[in-house]
Design a protein around this motif. Structure first.
Motif, short mmCIF file in Angstrom:
data_model
loop_
_atom_site.label_atom_id
_atom_site.label_comp_id
_atom_site.label_asym_id
_atom_site.label_seq_id
_atom_site.Cartn_x
_atom_site.Cartn_y
_atom_site.Cartn_z
N TRP A 513 28.41 88.91 51.86
CA TRP A 513 28.04 87.57 51.38
C TRP A 513 29.05 87.02 50.37
O TRP A 513 29.15 85.80 50.19
CB TRP A 513 26.65 87.61 50.74
N CYS A 516 31.33 84.15 51.29
CA CYS A 516 30.82 82.78 51.37
C CYS A 516 31.24 81.94 50.17
O CYS A 516 31.25 80.70 50.25
CB CYS A 516 29.29 82.80 51.47
N PHE A 519 33.80 79.12 50.59
CA PHE A 519 33.57 77.96 51.46
C PHE A 519 32.62 76.94 50.85
O PHE A 519 32.26 75.97 51.51
CB PHE A 519 32.99 78.43 52.81
N ILE A 520 32.19 77.17 49.60
CA ILE A 520 31.30 76.19 48.97
C ILE A 520 31.94 75.73 47.67
O ILE A 520 32.76 76.43 47.07
CB ILE A 520 29.90 76.76 48.69
N ARG A 524 32.91 81.30 43.26
CA ARG A 524 32.12 82.54 43.25
C ARG A 524 30.95 82.43 42.29
O ARG A 524 29.84 82.89 42.59
CB ARG A 524 33.04 83.69 42.88
N TRP A 527 28.15 80.39 43.80
CA TRP A 527 27.51 81.09 44.95
C TRP A 527 26.54 82.18 44.48
O TRP A 527 25.42 82.28 44.96
CB TRP A 527 28.59 81.71 45.85
N LEU A 540 21.14 82.73 54.03
CA LEU A 540 21.73 81.98 55.13
C LEU A 540 21.31 80.52 55.05
O LEU A 540 22.13 79.61 55.30
CB LEU A 540 21.29 82.61 56.46
N LEU A 543 23.32 78.82 52.43
CA LEU A 543 24.69 78.61 52.88
C LEU A 543 24.78 77.41 53.80
O LEU A 543 25.68 76.56 53.65
CB LEU A 543 25.20 79.87 53.59
N LEU A 547 26.83 73.94 53.19
CA LEU A 547 27.89 73.50 54.11
C LEU A 547 27.66 72.08 54.57
O LEU A 547 28.62 71.36 54.89
CB LEU A 547 27.98 74.44 55.30
#
Length: 846
Positions: A513, A516, A519-520, A524, A527, A540, A543, A547
């Protein structure tokens, strides 16, 4: 011939032989396997039927049987396509053909001027099981599910037709069970003017084919209708067991039971190769003498006996009877001579006894006279003595003398002393004799007190021994139970370890994980702030929410085509976008079942080439073909947690052998076939029988594996705790998803893979598994397989070796060595299955 047959109890009748065997010489083909057997020749070869009857009559048969053993109205209608009336006519024709043969023989006797013999015709009545044509006539199992009334209705038309056609008697033959035998014996009471014999079919020298005791059944049949039965016996069995079957049959009966027997040649019938072991059989005439001694009055032959066998039986019968009459007459004459000699000897002894008695009487008289004389003399001496003593006493009294001096004088008399001495000797001899007797009698006798002490000690020791014996037996039983429990626990432990390994191999790794965070927005820190403490499912969702539109892009609705590069598999070569159908698990399983079903017709094609051909034949439009190809691969890649999907994916990419699937399928259908074969009604089987059949089908499986299969079966069928039957139709139900969708099939596959892993580990251990960098040659792999699996054959071993070295066609001698690690990986990807158990005495080579 007369309608009533009265057998001569002093005559031995010779029957005919195997009708099917003899007629095959005329028609040129065998009736074995035909549902009508030799009865078919009534319609196709009637003249050959007459010739066969004539063969047996000319050979010496006194009684011939009609060709109706396997004839029935229903059978003729079913297998010859005739009407019922035509079926009756065929049975009448069988009787007419036998009569015609008898008339021809009578005419031959008149023309040749030889004495005429009376030939009897017996109407052959075979068992109900012969009509079924399922082999049950040899076991009698049809009796368990066929009511008596059904048997009566089936037998009655044939018996009515035989009797009305004028047979001399009935032959109720080859009856394998007591139930049908008693039905037939009772049925012939409807024909009071007809005699009959009944012969039973036996599987050994004690029991009928169905399992009942032969002698008990024979006596029941005889006692049920002794007025019409002329004999009871057996046929279509080995001649070697006839004597044991018939011996003591009439024990305890006032009138012995007449016996009929016409066994086969003793050969064994093999459905593949026909009749065999003829060289081990002895001719029937070898047994005739022994049968004649057992009150056998009707002798003939059954399967694989011919006219020449009947000739030898006829000659042996005549010779045997004449020889026995001569032996009996000679024995009578010998006994009469011995009797006369004994009479003369007795007379001589009588005279000698009389003479001796007279001499004894004379001697007795003489001795008695001497005895009387001596007794008188003794009495006279005693009288004189006592008178003398009395006179002496008187004289002493008159003289005034003392008594003691008289006594001394009296005891000084020699006569008195001699008499006293003789009496003392007699008493001493008697006492010594008694003492010797007592000494001899009690020489080894233990004194009573010592005996009581020893007996008490023995009783105490016996009690202790019994207690210790009981304690030892209890400990021994406990030890056995503990050993059994230990073995079961060890097997369960091994099973758990194998399952853990499988779960480790099949388990999905936890997602990374932390990736991820790239991508946001927020990186870190943001997230981990969003995902802290959440489950994988909720992480999920977070996420996808972060996105935003990217999660709903066209990448979720379409696949990008991989182009037409030669490196792309043929079935995935497509330019442009491909619609995402989002196949469900069920849709994927249905598609894979269809692929495997078609692949069975193209075993030589690699899976990639066949899949390309499959899609081309099924979908003619390139766009539709690409859709299904891309969606099938995408769905399979997402659902690799299912064993059948993982197997297909491995075969498609050349990582696994296609034989794994076909081996699993063959194992499934083999078990299915065996379970249906042993089912009670073609549908259900008990749980106990289910385990027995599974154990016999897979002899290498442990008890734990059998128990696991049973538990999975119960779980799949949702059986209650007290349920005893398994419905095979439900267990093996297949829909369009294929056979391997159900839990029972998956458990079979799982156990198969575990067994393969264990097998490969043993092979690797023999190859020196601790030496990872070692290279393995073909010869060393051969040796390892031979040690681990002594039952493996050369063909299977060569197939395994070619798969391991990836050399399907090269000479084995020319194949070079391979690193052990690569060899193990290759073996694990193939269909490697153990054939037999490894010998306990086998040791590893260092």
């Amino acid at each position: 011939m007369s309608s009533t047959f009265s057998p001569d109890p002093k005559k031995v009748y010779v029957l005919d032989g195997g009708f099917s065997s003899q007629i095959s010489r005329h028609v040129g083909i065998s009736a074995d396997g035909d549902p009508l057997w030799s009865a078919r020749f009534l319609r196709t070869n009637p003249e050959d039927v007459v010739k066969t009857h004539l063969d047996f009559i000319r050979a010496g048969a006194d009684i011939i049987s009609t060709n109706t053993y396997q004839a029935s109205i229903g059978g003729f209608v079913k297998h010859l396509g005739v009407t019922e009336q035509e079926g009756y006519e065929l049975i009448r024709l069988a009787v007419d053909l036998a009569k015609r043969a008898r008339d021809i023989f009578s005419q031959e006797c008149q023309e040749k001027g030889i004495p005429h013999r009376s030939i009897l015709i017996a109407g052959s009545v075979g068992p109900y099981g012969a009509y079924l044509h399922d082999g049950s006539e040899y076991t009698g199992t049809y009796a368990d599910k066929t009511p008596e009334e059904a048997m009566r209705e089936w037998h009655k038309p044939r018996i009515d037709t035989l009797v009305s056609s004028g047979v001399d008697l009935l032959a109720l033959e080859t009856i394998p069970c007591q139930k049908e035998a008693l039905v037939l014996v009772d049925m012939i009471k409807q024909y009071p003017n007809k005699k009959a014999w009944i012969s039973l079919s036996c599987k050994d020298d004690t029991n009928l084919a169905h399992g009942e005791n032969f002698q008990s059944t024979a006596r029941k049949c005889w006692n049920s209708n002794p007025e019409q039965l002329i004999a009871v016996g057996t046929n279509c069995c080995s001649p070697k067991i006839v004597a044991n079957l018939m011996r003591d049959l009439s024990e305890g009966m006032n009138v012995p039971i007449p016996i009929v027997t016409y066994p086969n040649s003793g050969e064994k019938y093999n459905p593949k190769s026909g009749w065999e072991k003829k060289e081990e059989c002895e001719s029937l005439e070898y047994f005739v003498h022994e049968w004649l001694d057992l009150n056998v009055q009707y002798i003939g032959g059954c399967c694989r006996t011919y006219a020449e066998d009947i000739t030898r039986i006829k000659n042996k019968k005549v010779f045997g009877i004449s020889v026995r009459k001569k032996q009996r007459d000679e024995k009578v004459r010998t006994l009469m001579r011995e009797s006369q000699e004994l009479r003369q000897e007795n007379l001589k002894l009588t005279f000698e006894i009389s003479r001796l008695k007279k001499e004894l009487g004379k001697l007795s008289d003489d001795k008695f006279s001497d005895y009387i004389t001596l007794m008188k003399e003794r009495d006279a001496r005693y009288t004189l003595y006592f008178e003398n003593v009395a006179l002496q006493l008187k004289l002493r009294e008159l003289d005034g003398s003392s008594r003691s001096s008289y006594v001394d004088d009296a005891y000084g008399d020699p006569v008195v002393l001699r008499i006293a001495l003789e009496r003392c000797r007699e008493q001493l001899s008697t006492t010594q004799t008694e003492l010797k007797r007592v000494t001899d009698e009690y020489s080894e006798t233990v004194p009573r007190r010592e005996h009581d002490n020893l007996e008490g000690k023995f009783y105490d020791v016996s009690k202790k021994l019994d207690a210790l014996t009981s304690e030892f037996e209890a400990l021994q039983n406990t030890h056995k139970r503990v050993l059994a429990q230990k073995k079961g626990v060890e097997e369960e432990l091994m099973e758990c370890k194998e399952r853990c390994r499988e779960l480790e191999r099949a388990g999905t790794p936890r997602p990374q994980w932390e990736i991820c965070a790239d991508f946001i927005s927020g990186g870190r820190d943001r997230w981990w702030q969003l995902a802290s403490g959440l489950s994988s499912r909720n992480m999920l969702r977070v996420l996808l929410k972060e996105l935003g539109p990217a999660a709903e892009s066209e990448h979720l609705e379409y696949f990008d085509g991989l182009g037409s590069d030669p490196a792309v598999p043929p079935y995935l070569r497509h330019e442009g976008r491909v619609r995402n159908l989002r196949l469900s698990r069920r849709e994927l399983r249905v598609a894979l079942a269809a692929v495997w079903g078609g692949k069975r017709r193209h075993p030589a094609l690699p899976m990639q080439d066949y899949l390309t051909q499959y899609f081309e034949e099924r979908y003619h439009q390139p766009s539709i073909r690409a859709e299904w190809a891309y969606n099938l691969c995408a769905a399979a890649e997402q659902m690799l947690d299912e064993p059948q999907v993982r197997l297909f994916w491995g075969v498609l990419h050349g990582q696994l052998s296609e034989d794994i699937y076909w081996g699993h399928r063959a194992q499934w259908y083999t078990l299915k076939e065996q379970l249906y074969k042993h089912s009670k009604d073609g549908e259900n089987i008990t749980i106990e029988d289910f385990e027995k059949v599974t154990r016999s089908t897979f002899p290498l499986k442990s008890e734990v594996e059998i128990k696991n299969l049973t538990d999975v079966m119960k779980k799949q069928l949702k059986l209650k705790i007290n349920a005893t039957d398994v419905n095979l139709d439900k267990l093996f139900y297949e829909n369009e998803e294929g056979f391997d969708r159900v839990e029972f099939a998956r458990e079979l596959y799982r156990q198969r893979q575990l067994a393969q892993d264990k097998y490969i580990r043993e092979v690797v251990a023999e190859l020196g598994g601790k030496q990872a960098n070692k290279t393995v040659t073909v010869d060393s792999l051969k040796r390892a397989f031979a040690i681990v699996d002594p039952a493996i054959n050369h063909i299977r071993m060569e197939r395994y070796i070619r798969w391991a070295f990836s050399e399907p066609t090269a000479e084995l001698r020319s194949i070079g060595p391979l690193p052990l690690r690569a060899l193990v990986a290759r073996l694990a990807a193939g269909d490697i299955e153990r054939v037999g158990q490894r010998h306990r005495g086998t040791r590893r080579h260092k």
